[in-house]
Every structure is written in structure tokens, then in C-alpha cells.
Design a protein around this motif. Structure first.
Motif, PDB file in Angstrom:
ATOM      1  N   TYR A 117      -6.251 -11.013 -15.463  1.00 49.86           N
ATOM      2  CA  TYR A 117      -6.779  -9.482 -16.232  1.00 49.86           C
ATOM      3  C   TYR A 117      -5.567  -8.595 -16.405  1.00 49.86           C
ATOM      4  O   TYR A 117      -5.504  -8.158 -17.663  1.00 49.86           O
ATOM      5  CB  TYR A 117      -7.898  -8.980 -15.626  1.00 49.86           C
ATOM      6  CG  TYR A 117      -8.523  -7.694 -16.226  1.00 49.86           C
ATOM      7  CD1 TYR A 117      -9.179  -7.909 -17.435  1.00 49.86           C
ATOM      8  CD2 TYR A 117      -8.410  -6.506 -15.635  1.00 49.86           C
ATOM      9  CE1 TYR A 117      -9.699  -6.550 -18.182  1.00 49.86           C
ATOM     10  CE2 TYR A 117      -8.715  -5.217 -16.265  1.00 49.86           C
ATOM     11  CZ  TYR A 117      -9.495  -5.466 -17.462  1.00 49.86           C
ATOM     12  OH  TYR A 117      -9.831  -4.225 -18.215  1.00 49.86           O
ATOM     13  N   LYS A 118      -5.026  -8.216 -15.260  1.00 48.47           N
ATOM     14  CA  LYS A 118      -3.891  -7.307 -15.184  1.00 48.47           C
ATOM     15  C   LYS A 118      -2.768  -7.532 -16.398  1.00 48.47           C
ATOM     16  O   LYS A 118      -2.255  -7.005 -16.954  1.00 48.47           O
ATOM     17  CB  LYS A 118      -3.316  -6.759 -13.775  1.00 48.47           C
ATOM     18  CG  LYS A 118      -2.212  -5.863 -13.961  1.00 48.47           C
ATOM     19  CD  LYS A 118      -1.748  -5.710 -12.314  1.00 48.47           C
ATOM     20  CE  LYS A 118      -0.413  -5.415 -12.179  1.00 48.47           C
ATOM     21  NZ  LYS A 118       0.036  -5.165 -10.899  1.00 48.47           N
ATOM     22  N   ALA A 162      -3.928   4.952 -23.211  1.00 50.41           N
ATOM     23  CA  ALA A 162      -4.669   5.504 -22.138  1.00 50.41           C
ATOM     24  C   ALA A 162      -5.624   4.832 -21.499  1.00 50.41           C
ATOM     25  O   ALA A 162      -5.705   4.627 -20.309  1.00 50.41           O
ATOM     26  CB  ALA A 162      -5.159   6.856 -22.648  1.00 50.41           C
ATOM     27  N   GLY A 163      -6.256   3.906 -22.595  1.00 51.67           N
ATOM     28  CA  GLY A 163      -7.467   2.712 -21.724  1.00 51.67           C
ATOM     29  C   GLY A 163      -6.862   1.761 -21.220  1.00 51.67           C
ATOM     30  O   GLY A 163      -7.185   1.228 -19.947  1.00 51.67           O
ATOM     31  N   SER A 164      -5.678   1.106 -21.558  1.00 54.11           N
ATOM     32  CA  SER A 164      -4.777   0.227 -20.979  1.00 54.11           C
ATOM     33  C   SER A 164      -4.207   0.549 -19.697  1.00 54.11           C
ATOM     34  O   SER A 164      -4.445  -0.070 -18.840  1.00 54.11           O
ATOM     35  CB  SER A 164      -3.773  -0.479 -21.912  1.00 54.11           C
ATOM     36  OG  SER A 164      -4.357  -1.096 -22.946  1.00 54.11           O
ATOM     37  N   LYS A 169      -4.507   0.597 -13.475  1.00 59.95           N
ATOM     38  CA  LYS A 169      -4.693   1.388 -12.265  1.00 59.95           C
ATOM     39  C   LYS A 169      -5.818   0.931 -11.689  1.00 59.95           C
ATOM     40  O   LYS A 169      -5.690   0.426 -10.271  1.00 59.95           O
ATOM     41  CB  LYS A 169      -4.720   2.789 -12.811  1.00 59.95           C
ATOM     42  CG  LYS A 169      -4.811   3.696 -11.762  1.00 59.95           C
ATOM     43  CD  LYS A 169      -5.070   5.462 -11.934  1.00 59.95           C
ATOM     44  CE  LYS A 169      -5.229   6.216 -10.822  1.00 59.95           C
ATOM     45  NZ  LYS A 169      -5.445   7.282 -11.164  1.00 59.95           N
ATOM     46  N   TRP A 170      -6.979   0.512 -12.525  1.00 60.78           N
ATOM     47  CA  TRP A 170      -8.032  -0.059 -11.694  1.00 60.78           C
ATOM     48  C   TRP A 170      -7.706  -1.367 -11.132  1.00 60.78           C
ATOM     49  O   TRP A 170      -8.260  -1.797 -10.017  1.00 60.78           O
ATOM     50  CB  TRP A 170      -9.146  -0.174 -12.770  1.00 60.78           C
ATOM     51  CG  TRP A 170     -10.463  -0.725 -12.201  1.00 60.78           C
ATOM     52  CD1 TRP A 170     -11.495  -0.114 -11.522  1.00 60.78           C
ATOM     53  CD2 TRP A 170     -10.672  -2.019 -11.969  1.00 60.78           C
ATOM     54  NE1 TRP A 170     -12.505  -1.214 -11.312  1.00 60.78           N
ATOM     55  CE2 TRP A 170     -11.931  -2.458 -11.511  1.00 60.78           C
ATOM     56  CE3 TRP A 170      -9.901  -3.356 -12.686  1.00 60.78           C
ATOM     57  CZ2 TRP A 170     -12.425  -3.675 -11.311  1.00 60.78           C
ATOM     58  CZ3 TRP A 170     -10.675  -4.628 -12.340  1.00 60.78           C
ATOM     59  CH2 TRP A 170     -11.811  -4.764 -11.755  1.00 60.78           C
ATOM     60  N   ALA A 176      -4.986  -3.907  -4.308  1.00 65.91           N
ATOM     61  CA  ALA A 176      -4.645  -3.308  -3.204  1.00 65.91           C
ATOM     62  C   ALA A 176      -5.637  -3.322  -2.114  1.00 65.91           C
ATOM     63  O   ALA A 176      -5.654  -3.609  -0.993  1.00 65.91           O
ATOM     64  CB  ALA A 176      -4.336  -1.727  -3.275  1.00 65.91           C
ATOM     65  N   ASP A 177      -7.152  -3.327  -2.677  1.00 65.77           N
ATOM     66  CA  ASP A 177      -8.284  -3.157  -1.685  1.00 65.77           C
ATOM     67  C   ASP A 177      -8.602  -4.471  -1.148  1.00 65.77           C
ATOM     68  O   ASP A 177      -8.921  -4.894  -0.047  1.00 65.77           O
ATOM     69  CB  ASP A 177      -9.642  -2.865  -2.563  1.00 65.77           C
ATOM     70  CG  ASP A 177      -9.689  -1.306  -2.833  1.00 65.77           C
ATOM     71  OD1 ASP A 177      -8.781  -0.648  -2.028  1.00 65.77           O
ATOM     72  OD2 ASP A 177     -10.569  -0.920  -3.534  1.00 65.77           O
ATOM     73  N   LEU A 178      -8.105  -5.680  -1.791  1.00 63.41           N
ATOM     74  CA  LEU A 178      -8.091  -6.890  -1.223  1.00 63.41           C
ATOM     75  C   LEU A 178      -7.103  -7.238  -0.629  1.00 63.41           C
ATOM     76  O   LEU A 178      -6.941  -8.409   0.197  1.00 63.41           O
ATOM     77  CB  LEU A 178      -8.413  -7.798  -2.516  1.00 63.41           C
ATOM     78  CG  LEU A 178      -9.569  -7.642  -3.598  1.00 63.41           C
ATOM     79  CD1 LEU A 178      -9.582  -8.775  -4.638  1.00 63.41           C
ATOM     80  CD2 LEU A 178     -10.784  -8.325  -2.673  1.00 63.41           C
TER      81      LEU A 178
END
Length: 191
Positions: A117-118, A162-164, A169-170, A176-178
Motif C-alpha cells: 500500500y505504501k 496532502a492526502g498521499s 504517514k499512516w 512501526a506499531d507492528l
């Protein structure tokens, strides 16, 4: 496409066709209404394929039935989750569907989906930035009759950029959380 979200949603709990329709409506990008004429044929197709079964609702005297995922449905869901997403108009919805359905997947599969996705979003971002610079260059030498159109084209691209950037960032935060080490790339695209 809708099968992916339905099976992913049923991983967490059994649901009625009505509730599944509501989940589908709120997950589609862009958001749109899903009629019973769309939802129930999909559910019947999944049931015929053996991916779901219908079970009676425990606390409903009216005979309401809920869709429940089967072991075969879980395998079908896994196959859809690991299948690459085409770069087309449905891409964003498909990734949103994957995100909702990947909770029971291995860490490796979750990382694969997030990184794919990224990468897709970073490709979009690069294209938007190139076109943005091109329009900025044209604006400087444009005849007065084209200035307003170019400015609105630039404004539109600013929204897409901005959306991209927000999506990158998300994705980085999820990685990072994973605990993934692959969270670089895209953080400093516009510094």
C-alpha cells in the motif's frame, strides 16, 4: 471485491446482510449506498461456494439469520489478502477492505499488505509532485486566460499530495506499531 470485505468482517463476528451492507457502505472509497439487491446475491454466492453459512440469530424470535465464515472462507480470505492489488480505480477501496480483514493474518502478511500500500501511495505522490512542479512552471509563463485554470489544477494537486502524505504517514505508523524496520521512504518527500 466485496467478498474480501465481507469475509474479513465476518472474521470478527457473525453479521446480518443488513449490517454487512452498512459496513460495506462506510468502507467504500468513495462512499456509496449498497442495496439489498447487491448485498444478498453476494452473500448467496459466498454461501454456494462454501465460504459462509447462515446460522440463526440467538436472540431473535423472527428467524433472522446471520452470515458466518467457514474454514474454506478463511482460506479464500487469505488468498484475497495476499493477492496483489491492481492499480485502478478500485485500489483504495481494496486496500481498505484488506486492512479490515487482515487482523487474523500473520505478521509477515500484514507487513506485506502495508508495504505494498505504501509503495503504491508513494508512486502516486511522486507523480502528483512532478505534475505539480510542471504546472507551477507553466503558471509563471501562462497567458492571463489560463492562470485561473492552472491555479485550480495546482490546488487540486495540493489536495492529492496532502492526502498521499497522510496515507504514507499512516502506513509508517502501522509498520512501526507492528515493529517493522521498513518504515522509511516517504517520510521526507516534501521537506
Amino acid at each position: 471485491m466485496y467478498e474480501l470485505l465481507i469475509l474479513g468482517t465476518l472474521e470478527s463476528r457473525n453479521m446480518s446482510g443488513y449490517k454487512l451492507g452498512q459496513v460495506l457502505e462506510t468502507t467504500l472509497v468513495p462512499r456509496r449506498k449498497i442495496s439489498n439487491g447487491v448485498m444478498y446475491p453476494i452473500l448467496n454466492k459466498l454461501a454456494t461456494a462454501g465460504d459462509i453459512v447462515f446460522v440463526p440469530a440467538k436472540e431473535d424470535a423472527r428467524g433472522k439469520r446471520l452470515a458466518q465464515i467457514t474454514a474454506q472462507g478463511r482460506e479464500h480470505l487469505h488468498q484475497m489478502l495476499v493477492t496483489p492489488v491492481a492499480i485502478d480505480a478500485k485500489r483504495e477501496s481494496l486496500y481498505h477492505f484488506k486492512f479490515k480483514g487482515m487482523a487474523s493474518e500473520t505478521l509477515a502478511v500484514q507487513l506485506q499488505i502495508l508495504n505494498e500500500y505504501k509503495a503504491a501511495v508513494l508512486t502516486d505522490l511522486e507523480i502528483y509532485q512532478r505534475v505539480y512542479l510542471h504546472l507551477q512552471e507553466n503558471l509563471a509563463k501562462a497567458p492571463t486566460s489560463r492562470i485561473n485554470a492552472l491555479k485550480w489544477g495546482i490546488r487540486s494537486l495540493e489536495l492529492q499530495i496532502a492526502g498521499s502524505e497522510t496515507k504514507v504517514k499512516w502506513a509508517n505508523q502501522q509498520l512501526a506499531d507492528l515493529g517493522s524496520a521498513d518504515v522509511n521512504g516517504g517520510d521526507h518527500q516534501n521537506d
